[in-house]
Design a protein around this motif. Structure first.
Motif, mmCIF file in Angstrom:
data_model
loop_
_atom_site.group_PDB
_atom_site.id
_atom_site.type_symbol
_atom_site.label_atom_id
_atom_site.label_comp_id
_atom_site.label_asym_id
_atom_site.label_seq_id
_atom_site.Cartn_x
_atom_site.Cartn_y
_atom_site.Cartn_z
ATOM 1 N N UNK A 26 -20.871 2.803 40.869
ATOM 2 C CA UNK A 26 -21.871 2.216 39.976
ATOM 3 C C UNK A 26 -21.608 2.580 38.517
ATOM 4 N N UNK A 27 -21.024 3.746 38.273
ATOM 5 C CA UNK A 27 -20.585 4.068 36.914
ATOM 6 C C UNK A 27 -19.524 3.064 36.460
ATOM 7 N N UNK A 28 -18.634 2.706 37.387
ATOM 8 C CA UNK A 28 -17.590 1.742 37.037
ATOM 9 C C UNK A 28 -18.199 0.366 36.756
ATOM 10 N N UNK A 29 -19.247 0.008 37.493
ATOM 11 C CA UNK A 29 -19.944 -1.251 37.214
ATOM 12 C C UNK A 29 -20.479 -1.256 35.781
ATOM 13 N N UNK A 30 -20.995 -0.125 35.343
ATOM 14 C CA UNK A 30 -21.532 -0.035 33.979
ATOM 15 C C UNK A 30 -20.433 -0.279 32.949
ATOM 16 N N UNK A 31 -19.215 0.190 33.232
ATOM 17 C CA UNK A 31 -18.106 -0.044 32.311
ATOM 18 C C UNK A 31 -17.726 -1.519 32.274
ATOM 19 N N UNK A 32 -17.762 -2.174 33.434
ATOM 20 C CA UNK A 32 -17.516 -3.615 33.458
ATOM 21 C C UNK A 32 -18.590 -4.362 32.677
ATOM 22 N N UNK A 33 -19.841 -3.952 32.855
ATOM 23 C CA UNK A 33 -20.943 -4.594 32.134
ATOM 24 C C UNK A 33 -20.759 -4.433 30.631
ATOM 25 N N UNK A 34 -20.309 -3.253 30.197
ATOM 26 C CA UNK A 34 -20.070 -3.010 28.776
ATOM 27 C C UNK A 34 -19.044 -3.995 28.218
ATOM 28 N N UNK A 35 -17.936 -4.182 28.973
ATOM 29 C CA UNK A 35 -16.861 -5.045 28.486
ATOM 30 C C UNK A 35 -17.238 -6.521 28.548
ATOM 31 N N UNK A 36 -17.786 -6.953 29.679
ATOM 32 C CA UNK A 36 -18.077 -8.371 29.871
ATOM 33 C C UNK A 36 -19.296 -8.816 29.075
ATOM 34 N N UNK A 37 -20.176 -7.876 28.723
ATOM 35 C CA UNK A 37 -21.350 -8.219 27.933
ATOM 36 C C UNK A 37 -21.093 -8.213 26.438
ATOM 37 N N UNK A 38 -19.881 -7.835 26.038
ATOM 38 C CA UNK A 38 -19.548 -7.742 24.614
ATOM 39 C C UNK A 38 -18.987 -9.066 24.102
ATOM 40 N N UNK A 39 -18.601 -9.066 22.823
ATOM 41 C CA UNK A 39 -18.004 -10.262 22.231
ATOM 42 C C UNK A 39 -16.489 -10.268 22.346
ATOM 43 N N UNK A 40 -15.932 -9.372 23.146
ATOM 44 C CA UNK A 40 -14.482 -9.276 23.284
ATOM 45 C C UNK A 40 -13.897 -10.556 23.866
ATOM 46 N N UNK A 41 -12.863 -11.076 23.231
ATOM 47 C CA UNK A 41 -12.148 -12.241 23.743
ATOM 48 C C UNK A 41 -11.029 -11.826 24.687
ATOM 49 N N UNK A 42 -10.649 -10.549 24.606
ATOM 50 C CA UNK A 42 -9.582 -10.008 25.447
ATOM 51 C C UNK A 42 -10.117 -8.753 26.117
#
Length: 493
Positions: free
Chosen positions: A398-414
């Motif tokens: 679930x900690x790893x899920x939070x890291x995915x949420x951080x990346x996918x919820x951001x404005x990052x194009x890459x």
């Protein structure tokens, strides 16, 4: 003549709660001598809590804990567990990063003392590393903090199997292959069967169901803190195991099976990396909306390239060999060292990459932060009653899920992913695969380093690394395990 095996461990009605959360509910467990017990379940099912109780690092609330036929429930702790031959390789590694490999062996073996203790410690760990992981490339005077996470995992595993004055009966392996490449993982699993053949016992926890089915004698399935199934491994199939875990996953619905070959739009190049002037070096190219895989044996430059791309995008360094067109976000594989902020809440860990976009009148708007954290709690199914809880209250997956949420919820194009599926259960993996697929179809680009060959089938293109260079490029339509392994070990494909 009796063929009944000696019982190493027996739990009866073991219970453990953390406040209102029931982590273990009347759990029964037994392990016999010369047996490998496979333990599976989704993130938060109670597996790691159960193993922490067995290792003595967490006390149970009630229940019987019997080791070698002795009731040790009263004041059971790490010292008692170790004295009775129980060791644990934790998913979140327990080595002291400021000490050398040899000095870390001394931490668990108090008998290594007096004149010459360091020499004995060096010999002890070197012999075990050589036995389990031939050609490991680890020196006993290496400082642990300087080692890659894969080599740290190897040291922790080898240390658990070393023996001095105290006996060794049972080794708990909590996601032991999560940081190892396929070749090194195979070495470990072969050694597990060798140890079992010598009357030692193992508990193997893994989200790679093939490992559980192929290397366990008996399998125990947990869900929501309870044991929901237990029978010989031969009586399970992969589908039965998934069903007992409570997953509703159809194999044909995975990202990889639906992946079709994309036509590259050369006008939308997002990442270029690698020195094409260097002899026999292939340049990595990632275009808009592509999922690009990085493969090969661990430690051959995959993670280094991801960091070069990240540093270039953040304008920390300038490199002629790397060009990045767009903002990036990184999903770290070593979440404890590189991913989570240990003192922060789950919500703040999710939102930190996007805080700049939540400023109103020069201050962060708490309502926007709360909205994002709740949105991704539901979208990626982070298992917590409150996103304001500390990030360490979550299980590793679930900690790893939070890291995915951080990346996918951001404005990052890459999005850069450094072997991010460590310790993530099969159900969550498929959910994340679907998210990655949808995001790529919406134009987001992914660079994905993975040590799991099956995950490479999710990619449009795969680049194979060997000795710090890219030695092969394979398209999705031409990808086979044989080609990946051949390129990883030999010249060319």
């Amino acid at each position: 003549m009796s063929t009944e095996r000696k019982q190493i461990v027996r739990f009866e009605a073991v219970h453990k709660s953390f406040g209102a959360v029931k982590a273990l509910v009347n759990v029964d467990l037994k392990v016999d001598a010369g047996e490998c017990l496979g333990l599976v379940g989704h993130n938060g099912a109670g597996k790691s809590t159960l193993m922490n109780v067995l290792a003595g690092t967490i006390p149970s609330d009630r229940g019987i804990i019997s080791v070698q036929g002795k009731d040790l429930a009263a004041n059971y702790n790490v010292k008692k567990a170790h004295k009775n031959g129980i060791r644990c390789v934790f998913q979140e590694l327990s080595l002291c990063p400021n000490l050398t490999v040899a000095e870390n062996v001394r931490v668990v073996h108090k008998s290594l003392k007096g004149f010459g203790w360091k020499k004995r410690s060096r010999t002890l760990i070197k012999d075990k590393l050589d036995e389990i992981f031939p050609d490991h490339g680890i020196y006993t005077d290496d400082v642990v903090g300087d080692l890659s996470i894969g080599k740290r995992q190897m040291v922790e595993i080898a240390r658990a199997f070393t023996v001095t004055d105290d006996p060794l009966h049972l080794v708990i392996l909590d996601e032991p292959t999560s940081s190892l490449d396929s070749s090194t993982a195979q070495q470990l699993l072969d050694y597990v069967r060798k140890a079992v053949g010598n009357d030692q016992s193992c508990i193997l926890i893994s989200h790679l169901l093939g490992e559980i089915l192929n290397y366990s004698d008996r399998i125990l399935v947990m869900k929501d803190g309870e044991v929901v199934a237990e029978r010989p491994a031969a009586d399970f199939t992969r589908d039965l195991l998934v069903a007992d875990m409570g997953s509703k996953i159809e194999a044909e619905s995975t990202l990889s099976s639906e992946r079709s070959m994309k036509v590259r739009n050369t006008a939308e190049l997002m990442v270029r990396a690698g020195d094409k002037q260097q002899e026999n070096n292939i340049e990595l190219l990632a275009h808009k909306g592509e999922i690009v895989g990085l493969a090969g044996l661990a430690g051959n430059g995959q993670a280094k390239m991801l960091l070069q791309v990240y540093d270039t995008a953040m304008k920390r360094t300038r490199r002629d060999s790397v060009d990045v067109q767009g903002p990036v976000s990184l999903v770290a594989g070593d979440r404890q060292a590189d991913g989570i902020f240990h003192l922060w809440s789950i919500g703040r860990n999710v939102c930190v990459r996007s805080l700049r976009n939540m400023v109103t009148n020069f201050l962060i708007d708490p309502s926007l932060e709360q909205h994002m954290s709740e949105l991704w709690r539901n979208k990626i199914k982070i298992k917590t009653p409150d996103m304001n809880n500390n990030i360490l209250s979550l299980s590793g997956g679930n900690q790893q899920k939070a890291l995915f949420a951080r990346a996918l919820g951001s404005d990052a194009e890459i999005v850069l992913m450094d072997d991010p599926m460590r310790g993530v259960d099969i159900g969550t993996k498929y959910e994340v695969y679907d998210l990655i697929k949808n995001e790529s179809e919406n134009g987001r680009t992914f660079l994905w380093y993975t040590t799991e060959i099956d995950e490479l089938y999710n990619c449009d293109y795969v680049y194979i690394f060997r000795e710090g260079k890219i030695v092969a490029e394979i398209s999705h339509s031409e990808l086979t395990e044989e080609k990946v392994l051949q390129a990883s070990f030999e010249k060319g494909v």
